[in-house]
Scaffold this active site. Structure first.
Site, PDB file in Angstrom:
ATOM      1  N   SER A   1      94.255 -29.079 124.203  1.00  0.00           N
ATOM      2  CA  SER A   1      93.862 -29.802 122.997  1.00  0.00           C
ATOM      3  C   SER A   1      93.245 -31.150 123.350  1.00  0.00           C
ATOM      4  O   SER A   1      92.253 -31.217 124.053  1.00  0.00           O
ATOM      5  CB  SER A   1      95.059 -29.936 122.066  1.00  0.00           C
TER       6      SER A   1
ATOM      7  N   ASP B   1      87.963 -33.036 119.098  1.00  0.00           N
ATOM      8  CA  ASP B   1      88.690 -32.991 120.366  1.00  0.00           C
ATOM      9  C   ASP B   1      88.224 -31.755 121.135  1.00  0.00           C
ATOM     10  O   ASP B   1      87.458 -30.935 120.606  1.00  0.00           O
ATOM     11  CB  ASP B   1      90.201 -33.026 120.132  1.00  0.00           C
TER      12      ASP B   1
ATOM     13  N   ASP C   1      89.265 -28.781 122.015  1.00  0.00           N
ATOM     14  CA  ASP C   1      89.372 -27.407 121.506  1.00  0.00           C
ATOM     15  C   ASP C   1      89.011 -27.318 120.025  1.00  0.00           C
ATOM     16  O   ASP C   1      89.180 -26.272 119.401  1.00  0.00           O
ATOM     17  CB  ASP C   1      90.769 -26.829 121.767  1.00  0.00           C
TER      18      ASP C   1
ATOM     19  N   ASP D   1      90.097 -28.310 117.171  1.00  0.00           N
ATOM     20  CA  ASP D   1      90.973 -28.134 116.010  1.00  0.00           C
ATOM     21  C   ASP D   1      91.131 -29.469 115.271  1.00  0.00           C
ATOM     22  O   ASP D   1      91.326 -29.495 114.063  1.00  0.00           O
ATOM     23  CB  ASP D   1      92.323 -27.524 116.386  1.00  0.00           C
TER      24      ASP D   1
END
Length: 566
Positions: A145, A297, A299, A301
């Site tokens: 993440s 960010d 990834d 999400d």
């Protein structure tokens, strides 16, 4: 021989040890050795996340294989149909992410379990979508993440595309813990078993894009705005730019941050919660006179947003951008007579009160969950069956939101599109998104929300974090910065303390969280991070105006620091 030495010696001399780790192990200091082996890496609120490197307390090919073999054993116990339905697998731009993803696929194949692996890096929400698209039994996402470059991680998903809630995670953890020797596991499947691995490509992407476009409330709004966008070297680059191209927005990419670089070479941090994530985007925004700065960010999400307001760029918090999203979505659903019956919005126990008040203004109920979007996904799944309530929005204070639940995790591409639309919509009224936020303060009261994260690494750090929470339980504060504590909630003991009485705290899984409600309508919460070596302090402080709220916030932070020694 100590447990650390025992584990270390086992790894050093094991015949199956990945050769890349030999020199690293040989050159470890005693402190590094202890940190790498004093415990085994565990699942937290967002799966398993940790530093890359050799050791039982690290993310590496052996600890990932142990987790995947445990997951495979869990899948096999769910029967042949579960094995046939298989697992969707995605990965981000980090060191080893692609290698680990395909190794997971091979190990699942060795267990006669099908898998669907993306051909290249994709956002976490697209992995959630792929689980649903392929009607899989579950999903694996290899990502850390928003963590720094030294980290990687492993998230597991259920058949709804939702991260595993505690009951399911516990069942998997039981299987993982039953495996005694992670180094004995290999992923050598036969050529016939290799046929169980399907590589996914553009067909899944296009269906995801179609669903994202469906969230637009005013697709024909005049798109007279400029957007500076950065994927922070991560997975959002292609999907977000494709979506903005399809919808007709002017998107100016921060080119230096568009390469999928695992070292994040051109950004001080990939975390939208930290100012460094916006440095280069701010430069681009000023050069191009942009209306909006949007960053993701790695990834994709989570997302962050900066707004041009009175000639300056203002970076919103996740609580603020979430509240603006709620205002725009709810106001337009009402205006267009599209608000469903029994509407509900979800947020967490550490999310600002402002969003709840905005939702209530439009007749939308708010249900709170523990931190971790899986709990919001669990609520969505519940009402999908019972039809008691209809989903309108879900969000967390940490820059994560979900506009429509065709994905069951935080979805930054959706959030970016709805914020771009809101920006364009309000510009036609002579307003920007900060103006909208100021109007919300006028209607519902001024709040300042903040988070202070105390980083405490290693074994001693973990003990210190536990002591902070246990000390607060042993002697709860009666006031914070001179303001009386009128109620407290303990999500571990599941008790509410109010007016000298003790009541049960219902509707939540046990979690190590404490929350203190103050007489002036403010609150403070404390919890250990589930994914990082941090103790987090959350503040939602109500003031008569922004200056008053800021002053009270500083006083509350100082008081909690003195109280806990943090």
């Amino acid at each position: 021989m100590s447990l650390v030495e025992e584990r270390y010696e086992k790894w050093v001399h094991h015949p199956n040890l990945d050769p890349r780790y030999k020199d690293v192990l040989a050159n470890m200091s005693e402190e590094e050795k202890n940190d790498a082996f004093y415990t085994t890496i565990e699942f937290g609120t967002a799966g398993m996340r940790g530093l890359l490197g050799p050791g039982t307390n690290r993310i590496n090919i052996h600890t990932i294989r142990k987790a995947t073999q445990g997951y495979a054993n869990y899948i096999k116990k769910n029967g042949e149909e579960a094995c046939k339905a298989g697992v969707a697998i995605g990965y981000d731009n980090r060191h080893m992410s692609r290698e680990l993803a395909f190794d997971c696929a091979d190990l699942l194949a060795k267990n006669n379990i099908a898998s669907f692996v993306y051909d290249s890096l994709r956002p976490t929400p697209m992995l959630s979508f792929a689980v649903r698209y392929n009607h899989c039994f579950g999903g694996i996402m290899i990502t850390a993440s928003h963590n720094p470059k030294e980290y990687n991680g492993y998230k597991l998903y259920d058949n709804k595309g939702c991260q595993l809630v505690p009951a399911l995670a516990d069942a998997v953890i039981t299987e993982v813990n039953a495996i005694e020797d992670e180094l004995a596991i290999d992923a050598n499947c036969t050529e016939e078993q290799k046929k169980l691995v399907t590589v996914m490509g553009d067909d899944v992407d296009q269906d995801y894009y179609k669903h994202v476009l469906s969230i637009q409330l005013n697709p024909d709004v005049k798109k007279d705005i400029k957007i500076v966008f950065s994927p922070e070297h991560g997975t959002a680059n292609i999907p977000v730019r494709d979506i903005f191209k399809m919808t007709g927005y002017t998107c100016i990419p921060v080119e230096e941050q568009c390469t999928p670089d695992p070292d994040f070479s051109c950004t001080p941090t990939p975390n939208p919660e930290q100012p460094g994530a916006y440095e280069l985007a701010l430069k681009y925004a000023k050069e191009n006179d942009a209306d909006l700065i949007l960053v993701c960010d790695p990834d994709a999400d989570r997302m962050g947003v900066g707004v041009k307001h009175n000639g300056e760029y203002v970076v919103m918090t996740g609580n603020q951008s979430g509240s603006v999203e709620i205002e725009y979505i709810c106001s337009q659903l009402v205006a267009q007579h599209k608000m469903p019956e029994h509407p509900v919005m979800f947020n967490t126990v550490v999310t600002s009160d402002l969003g709840e008040k905005v939702a209530a203004d439009y007749g939308v109920e708010t249900e709170k969950t523990l931190t971790g979007f899986k709990f919001i996904g669990e609520k969505v799944a519940k009402y999908e069956v019972t039809h008691e309530k209809n989903y309108v929005f879900g969000y967390e204070e940490s820059y994560g939101s979900l506009v429509k639940p065709f994905v069951r995790d935080k979805d930054a591409p959706q959030a970016l599109l709805i914020l771009a639309e809101a920006c364009a919509f309000y510009k036609q009224q002579g307003k920007d998104l900060v103006d909208v936020l100021e109007e919300l303060y006028q209607r519902h009261g001024t709040y300042e929300e903040s988070q202070v994260a105390l980083t405490l690494s290693g074994e001693e750090g973990a003990k210190r974090i536990q002591k902070i929470l246990s000390d607060l339980r042993a002697e709860a504060p009666k006031e914070i910065a001179g303001v009386k504590v009128v109620k407290s909630e303990d999500f571990q003991t599941q008790k509410i303390y109010e007016n000298g009485e003790e009541k049960p705290l219902e509707g939540f899984t046990k979690s190590n969280v404490l929350k203190y409600f103050l007489e002036d309508g403010s609150w403070v919460a404390v919890r250990p991070s589930g994914t990082e070596p941090k103790c987090k302090f959350y503040y939602c402080i109500k003031g008569t105006d922004k200056a008053d709220a800021h002053k009270k916030t500083e006083m509350a932070q100082k008081a909690m620091s003195e109280l806990t020694g943090a």
